[in-house]
Write a protein that holds these residues in place. Structure first.
Motif, PDB file in Angstrom:
ATOM      1  N   ASP A  64     -21.043 -28.757 -10.057  1.00 42.71           N
ATOM      2  CA  ASP A  64     -21.448 -28.662  -8.917  1.00 42.71           C
ATOM      3  C   ASP A  64     -20.173 -28.493  -7.663  1.00 42.71           C
ATOM      4  N   PHE A  65     -19.547 -27.470  -8.176  1.00 41.03           N
ATOM      5  CA  PHE A  65     -18.320 -27.077  -7.494  1.00 41.03           C
ATOM      6  C   PHE A  65     -18.230 -25.542  -7.170  1.00 41.03           C
ATOM      7  N   PRO A  66     -18.042 -24.993  -6.024  1.00 42.16           N
ATOM      8  CA  PRO A  66     -18.053 -25.787  -4.783  1.00 42.16           C
ATOM      9  C   PRO A  66     -19.185 -26.251  -4.238  1.00 42.16           C
ATOM     10  N   SER A  67     -19.074 -27.296  -3.291  1.00 45.08           N
ATOM     11  CA  SER A  67     -20.166 -27.539  -2.454  1.00 45.08           C
ATOM     12  C   SER A  67     -20.030 -27.394  -1.166  1.00 45.08           C
ATOM     13  N   ALA A  68     -20.938 -27.826  -0.125  1.00 47.34           N
ATOM     14  CA  ALA A  68     -20.602 -27.842   1.109  1.00 47.34           C
ATOM     15  C   ALA A  68     -19.633 -28.927   1.620  1.00 47.34           C
ATOM     16  N   ASP A  69     -19.419 -29.762   0.842  1.00 43.77           N
ATOM     17  CA  ASP A  69     -18.268 -30.848   1.041  1.00 43.77           C
ATOM     18  C   ASP A  69     -16.908 -30.242   0.715  1.00 43.77           C
ATOM     19  N   ASP A  70     -16.759 -28.932   0.168  1.00 47.92           N
ATOM     20  CA  ASP A  70     -15.477 -28.593  -0.180  1.00 47.92           C
ATOM     21  C   ASP A  70     -15.187 -27.550   0.938  1.00 47.92           C
ATOM     22  N   ASP A  71     -16.266 -27.526   2.104  1.00 45.28           N
ATOM     23  CA  ASP A  71     -15.910 -26.536   3.388  1.00 45.28           C
ATOM     24  C   ASP A  71     -15.066 -27.563   4.193  1.00 45.28           C
ATOM     25  N   LEU A  72     -14.192 -26.782   4.925  1.00 41.83           N
ATOM     26  CA  LEU A  72     -13.786 -27.821   6.168  1.00 41.83           C
ATOM     27  C   LEU A  72     -14.623 -27.918   7.229  1.00 41.83           C
ATOM     28  N   ALA A  73     -14.847 -29.257   7.588  1.00 42.47           N
ATOM     29  CA  ALA A  73     -15.692 -29.404   8.892  1.00 42.47           C
ATOM     30  C   ALA A  73     -15.349 -28.600  10.068  1.00 42.47           C
ATOM     31  N   ALA A  74     -16.407 -28.285  10.482  1.00 42.13           N
ATOM     32  CA  ALA A  74     -16.326 -27.369  11.853  1.00 42.13           C
ATOM     33  C   ALA A  74     -16.757 -28.219  13.034  1.00 42.13           C
TER      34      ALA A  74
END
Ligand code: FES
Ligand SMILES: [Fe+2]
Length: 360
Positions: free
Chosen positions: A127-137
């Motif tokens: 499950d990689f990458p997921s949205a959790d691996d993005d930097l928060a905007a």
């Protein structure tokens, strides 16, 4: 943990308990309950003029201390978390222009929109990458010449500024030009709340600011309340005092307004004078330590010498002196909860009600 009630009826109400000013627990709670939910002026958004630019900064140093990075891609300016989603290292260490953002710890790459791009040695991760691996905007919005960010906005920026915009939005905000020549940073030993209390009432003007008092009419000085702030209006005293030339249809048309003093909960003051805008960003850096940044945006620098908008440095030092002295009083064992002037301190009462609601 201290809580405090402020009676909605100003005639009955008692002000904040003295110990609130300078209490480390109150200060810690305000970080999340007050400041994380508010909109903060973000001058760093103007420091990334080219696609590929990235400029790290700390939001509200000493209080929120949130590491963010301003970026620009395809003409869109964003504010992103500057904390790597792998192990928390800062992603961008210093201002740079590059094709992607690369964390120097283990080489994770992100786009200027915060999207995860690549990472060495993660081939077997599920499950990689997921949205959790993005930097928060972080929400970033503009009003006139000012950019604002908020970590967890309690209300949309438009709603927060609606009443202020109705009064000053038609004055030509987009024509304001940033003038760094008079930038000042002040710092003093008092709670940021005492500094705001002082700003929010005109009651002290005849006592503390004799020169300012000569330029404006004390009796017709007016405070209006808005859901997320206040607006104070000062009127020119004499026919030759500087006043706004208000556009046709303005709600104050016909009045000789010398200044619109807008306060945006919790810590931003936007003072509009005929010469332009004096912005005061109040930065709490400790329970009883405050820094205030004075930044100017001008329409007509030639008007700066006269009226309510003159001598701002002197007025500031006069305010600091009374605020620092009051902070000493708030520490006293015999200090008492004060009362409000029903005619001149509606703004202070409103501020305390907003604070009490945020703490509840
Ligand atoms: S902390 Fe950024 S790549 Fe490991
Ligand atoms: Fe003052």
């Amino acid at each position: 943990m201290q809580t405090f009630d402020i009676d909605p009826d100003i005639r009955l109400a008692r002000a904040l308990p003295p110990s609130v000013y300078g209490d480390p627990e109150v200060f810690a709670r305000q970080r999340e309950r007050v400041f994380a939910r508010s909109w903060q002026w973000c001058p760093e958004a103007a420091t990334v003029p080219r696609d590929g630019d990235a400029a790290p900064f700390t939001l509200l140093p000493g209080c929120l201390d949130e590491p963010l990075v301003a970026t620009r891609a395809s003409g869109v300016v964003r504010a992103l978390s500057n904390v790597c989603t792998h192990r928390g290292h800062p992603v961008v260490a210093c201002p740079a222009n590059a094709a992607s953002l690369r964390c120097r710890y283990h080489g994770r790459r992100f786009g200027h929109d915060g999207r995860f791009l690549s990472m060495p040695e993660f081939a077997g991760a599920a499950d990689f990458p997921s949205a959790d691996d993005d930097l928060a905007a972080v929400p970033l919005e503009r009003w006139g010449p000012l950019d604002f960010v908020s970590l967890r906005p309690a209300a949309p920026l438009r709603a927060v500024l609606a009443q202020i915009d109705a009064r000053v939005g038609s004055l030509g905000l987009d024509r304001l030009v940033r003038d760094p020549s008079t930038d000042r940073d002040y710092a003093f030993d008092a709670s940021w709340m005492l500094y705001c209390d002082n700003y929010l009432e005109g009651l002290h003007i005849p006592f503390v600011h004799p020169a300012l008092n000569d330029a404006i009419g004390y009796d017709d000085y007016r405070t209006e309340l808005a859901p997320w702030g206040t607006l104070q209006l000062a009127f020119a005293r004499d026919a030759d005092d500087v006043a706004f030339a208000l556009p046709p249809g303005h709600p104050d048309g016909g009045a000789r307004v010398a200044a619109f003093y807008a306060w945006v909960f919790p810590n931003l003051m936007l003072n509009f004078y005929p010469w332009g805008l004096s912005l005061n960003a109040v930065q709490p850096v400790g329970p009883a330590r405050t820094r205030v940044l004075f930044r100017a945006f001008t329409w007509d620098p030639a008007l700066r010498a006269g009226g309510a908008g003159a001598g701002l440095d002197r007025v500031e030092l006069e305010d600091e002196a009374v605020v620092v002295a009051s902070q000493q009083g708030m520490r006293a064992l015999l200090a008492k909860r004060g009362r409000y002037s029903p005619t001149k301190e509606t703004g202070v009462h409103h501020f305390h009600r907003l604070l009490a609601a945020a703490h509840a």
